[in-house]
Design a protein around this motif. Structure first.
Motif, PDB file in Angstrom:
ATOM      1  N   TRP A  67      -2.051  -1.666   0.559  1.00 17.82           N
ATOM      2  CA  TRP A  67      -1.162  -0.509   0.436  1.00 17.82           C
ATOM      3  C   TRP A  67      -1.961   0.785   0.335  1.00 17.82           C
ATOM      4  O   TRP A  67      -2.931   0.873  -0.408  1.00 17.82           O
ATOM      5  CB  TRP A  67      -0.315  -0.732  -0.818  1.00 17.82           C
ATOM      6  CG  TRP A  67       0.576   0.393  -1.211  1.00 17.82           C
ATOM      7  CD1 TRP A  67       1.875   0.543  -0.848  1.00 17.82           C
ATOM      8  CD2 TRP A  67       0.256   1.504  -2.053  1.00 17.82           C
ATOM      9  NE1 TRP A  67       2.377   1.693  -1.422  1.00 17.82           N
ATOM     10  CE2 TRP A  67       1.408   2.300  -2.156  1.00 17.82           C
ATOM     11  CE3 TRP A  67      -0.895   1.921  -2.722  1.00 17.82           C
ATOM     12  CZ2 TRP A  67       1.454   3.466  -2.908  1.00 17.82           C
ATOM     13  CZ3 TRP A  67      -0.871   3.092  -3.462  1.00 17.82           C
ATOM     14  CH2 TRP A  67       0.304   3.836  -3.555  1.00 17.82           C
ATOM     15  N   TYR A  69      -1.557   5.403   1.118  1.00 18.38           N
ATOM     16  CA  TYR A  69      -0.588   6.507   1.191  1.00 18.38           C
ATOM     17  C   TYR A  69      -0.189   6.674   2.657  1.00 18.38           C
ATOM     18  O   TYR A  69      -0.950   7.188   3.463  1.00 18.38           O
ATOM     19  CB  TYR A  69      -1.198   7.798   0.653  1.00 18.38           C
ATOM     20  CG  TYR A  69      -1.699   7.694  -0.770  1.00 18.38           C
ATOM     21  CD1 TYR A  69      -0.860   7.244  -1.788  1.00 18.38           C
ATOM     22  CD2 TYR A  69      -2.995   8.039  -1.098  1.00 18.38           C
ATOM     23  CE1 TYR A  69      -1.309   7.133  -3.087  1.00 18.38           C
ATOM     24  CE2 TYR A  69      -3.460   7.938  -2.404  1.00 18.38           C
ATOM     25  CZ  TYR A  69      -2.605   7.488  -3.392  1.00 18.38           C
ATOM     26  OH  TYR A  69      -3.061   7.382  -4.675  1.00 18.38           O
ATOM     27  N   GLU A 267       4.596  10.620   3.918  1.00 24.03           N
ATOM     28  CA  GLU A 267       3.135  10.495   3.778  1.00 24.03           C
ATOM     29  C   GLU A 267       2.463  10.264   5.138  1.00 24.03           C
ATOM     30  O   GLU A 267       1.242  10.370   5.262  1.00 24.03           O
ATOM     31  CB  GLU A 267       2.816   9.334   2.847  1.00 24.03           C
ATOM     32  CG  GLU A 267       1.455   9.377   2.205  1.00 24.03           C
ATOM     33  CD  GLU A 267       1.393  10.282   0.985  1.00 24.03           C
ATOM     34  OE1 GLU A 267       0.631  11.256   1.031  1.00 24.03           O
ATOM     35  OE2 GLU A 267       2.095  10.016  -0.001  1.00 24.03           O
ATOM     36  N   ARG A 407      -5.231  -0.140 -11.421  1.00 26.15           N
ATOM     37  CA  ARG A 407      -6.190   0.249 -12.458  1.00 26.15           C
ATOM     38  C   ARG A 407      -5.609  -0.024 -13.847  1.00 26.15           C
ATOM     39  O   ARG A 407      -6.323  -0.448 -14.756  1.00 26.15           O
ATOM     40  CB  ARG A 407      -6.536   1.735 -12.301  1.00 26.15           C
ATOM     41  CG  ARG A 407      -7.326   2.029 -11.052  1.00 26.15           C
ATOM     42  CD  ARG A 407      -7.622   3.495 -10.850  1.00 26.15           C
ATOM     43  NE  ARG A 407      -8.434   3.633  -9.656  1.00 26.15           N
ATOM     44  CZ  ARG A 407      -9.745   3.432  -9.627  1.00 26.15           C
ATOM     45  NH1 ARG A 407     -10.383   3.133 -10.733  1.00 26.15           N
ATOM     46  NH2 ARG A 407     -10.407   3.539  -8.499  1.00 26.15           N
TER      47      ARG A 407
END
Lengths: 476, 108
Positions: A67, A69, A267, A407
């Motif tokens: 994945w 942007y 995007e 993260r």
């Protein structure tokens, strides 16, 4: 990922036929396990890219695709301006020309192990890394213009590195067609004290051991030998690239309707290559490529200074420097004939096959070097472009392992202090200003880079040459 | 505040200096991204962290004041560097209960 409607072309090549608004199919290179493990967004985003005007042949995804942007990371797409093709800021990515360079040291592992702690500490103190770090250079406007036009060649002219380095950098160290005037004042201000800095996130500097050679012939041409120590630097165009990406993404999103472009995802904002905004973006993006090349060149100089002091017998020569977030004008067989196309590689490495004129003469017979970064504690790989890869995905290969989790999830699972201790027990010294950053980058937070590299090798995208294992890692 | 919280605990910051902002955009979603990018630009170029905001919104226009202090690496231990607000999952809308949702993925 549900793969029930994929067509399997080979054990490592899968196709989603063009349906609906898709102009071309999607082709993903991976073994079945990697494909099933990919997130569904890869399929959705690649299918969206396939709807963009002027796209040729297919939207390709590399074995490390995940994945991103708009465009998936690990995505490759070529557009023909004669077919109304577009250039997309989202198709290049925010960290324009992020890439990896690999340096020989000419010394063996045992020599580094004897001074490993001292070398790690010296590199950590010499290489600006992490949030808020600044370089020694502060670029005034005239120097900024020269850097954006000159790239690594500009840096060498100031004494950062050697003229011989330039032939081992894509574009000879200086991207042509850069237009510093198209780079905003804001972008330049973000960069004025960031030259020669590593940055944060997944960027790193590693001292590595050549742990395994897979192709003796190509390794010989590349100058790689068993147990030799090399240095790899992974970073990009810092704040400048991000600011350019942000500004042009907005401009392209707002102007898309005036170019009769229907965006399936904001995007994916893009503009016709021949439009004013398209041309301006290309000029600014090429300037950002020069910024990244200059940045890695200055970092190389700093690394050489440290080695000269700590290990004077070392001789750091550049093997090669490759970028993996770019849009380049290249000649390929596309749409059934030879064409000049704008190849977007986002989280994908150019991997030209043997004999290509853009490869340095000394390496040309072997194919272009490709560097696949692992994560702290895991291996990195050197590959070489192949003749077959030129017809698979415009001479492109993967760029890294790809994250397996967010993260946030990584910080839930690991503590930075424990990660540092575990890796030290394995003989890998980590130096970072942020223990949370270390936890976010824990080896377990990434996919198995070995499986990604094997898939790229067996798909024919690039040939596996050598495995590199870290001894020291400086993280941003 | 979420933008600050991914870098450092906002409660460790002092609102000692003030910065002014103004943004305009064709719609509220682009305005959110523009506003966050304006804050990120000031964070990057001033080496600054913000801990208090006052924002006024009128017809896709925003004016704001933000307070904070310069980054002190030894005291703040910043974790990540926000690079830019993206258009991924970008949403600004009023929910059925009258509350507002403003959502944006920030690249770090």
């Amino acid at each position: 990922m549900d793969i029930s409607d994929f067509e399997q072309l080979t054990p490592f090549e899968w196709r989603i036929p063009a349906t609906g608004a898709m102009r071309v199919p999607v082709v993903i290179f991976a073994d079945e396990a990697l494909l099933r493990a990919m997130d569904d967004k890869v399929r959705e985003q690649a299918a969206n890219v396939a709807t963009l005007p002027g796209i040729m042949d297919a939207c390709y995804a590399m074995p490390d695709a995940h994945w991103g942007y708009g465009f998936p990371i690990g995505g490759v797409a070529a557009f023909d301006p004669e077919e109304g093709g577009v250039v997309s800021a989202g198709g290049v990515g925010f960290d324009i020309s992020c890439g990896v360079r690999c340096l020989h040291t000419g010394v063996q592992t045992e020599a580094v192990k004897a001074i490993q702690e001292r070398l790690a500490n010296r590199l950590y103190h010499r290489i600006p890394a992490g949030v808020g770090s600044t370089g020694e250079l502060r670029l005034l406007p005239q120097a900024m213009e020269a850097m954006l036009a000159g790239g690594a060649r500009w840096a060498v002219g100031l004494g950062y590195g050697e003229v011989a380095d330039l032939e081992r950098i894509e574009e000879g160290g200086q991207m042509q067609g850069a237009e510093p005037a198209r780079v905003s004042l804001h972008a330049k201000q973000r960069q004025q004290d960031e030259m020669g800095t590593l940055g944060s996130g997944n960027h790193y500097l590693e001292v590595q051991r050549v742990a395994e050679i897979y192709d003796e012939g190509i390794a010989r041409v590349f100058g790689l030998t068993q147990d030799e120590v090399v240095v790899s630097i992974h970073c990009g165009s810092r704040g400048l690239g991000h600011q350019i990406g942000t500004e042009f993404l907005r401009e392209m999103a707002v102007s898309a309707a005036t170019h009769q472009i229907v965006l399936p995802d904001r995007e994916l904002a893009c503009a016709p290559i021949e439009s004013e905004v398209g041309r301006h973006y290309l000029g600014a993006m090429r300037a950002a490529i020069n910024c990244a090349l200059a940045n890695r060149q200055i970092l190389t100089h700093l690394v050489r200074e440290v080695f000269a002091d700590v290990l004077p017998e070392a001789r750091l020569s550049l093997l090669y420097d490759v970028s993996h977030n770019t849009c380049r004008v290249e000649k390929h067989q596309a749409g059934g004939r030879g064409r000049t196309v704008y190849v977007h590689r986002k989280g994908a490495t150019r991997a030209f096959g043997p004999g290509h004129p853009d490869i340095p003469a000394a390496l040309r017979d072997a194919g272009q070097p490709v560097f696949i970064g692992g994560s702290m504690g895991t291996s990195s790989y050197v590959l070489a472009g192949t003749e077959r890869g030129m017809s698979l995905a415009y001479g492109s290969a993967c760029h890294g392992a790809g994250r397996a989790m967010s993260r946030h999830e990584a910080t839930r699972r690991w503590r930075g202090r424990d990660v540092v201790a575990d890796l030290a027990a394995q003989g890998i010294l980590i130096r970072s200003p942020s223990l949370r950053g270390v936890a976010e980058e824990a080896p377990g937070a990434y996919k198995d880079v070995g499986a990604v590299v094997d898939a790229a090798d067996q798909a024919g995208l690039a040939r596996k040459v050598a495995k590199l294992v870290p001894l020291i890692c400086v993280k941003g | 505040m979420a933008l600050t919280a991914i870098v450092v605990d906002p409660q460790r910051l002092h609102p000692s200096e003030r910065v002014e902002f103004s943004c305009n955009a064709p719609d509220d979603e682009l305005l959110l991204a523009d506003w966050l990018n304006a804050v990120i630009y000031e964070m990057a170029t001033r080496h600054f962290l913000f801990c208090r905001y006052r924002v006024a919104l009128v017809n896709h226009s925003l004016t704001a004041q933000a307070w904070g202090e310069p980054v002190d690496l030894n005291r703040h231990h910043p974790v990540v560097e926000p690079k830019g607000a993206t258009y991924t999952a970008l949403v600004v809308r009023q929910e059925t209960d009258g509350s507002w949702l403003a959502q944006c993925v920030v690249d770090v």
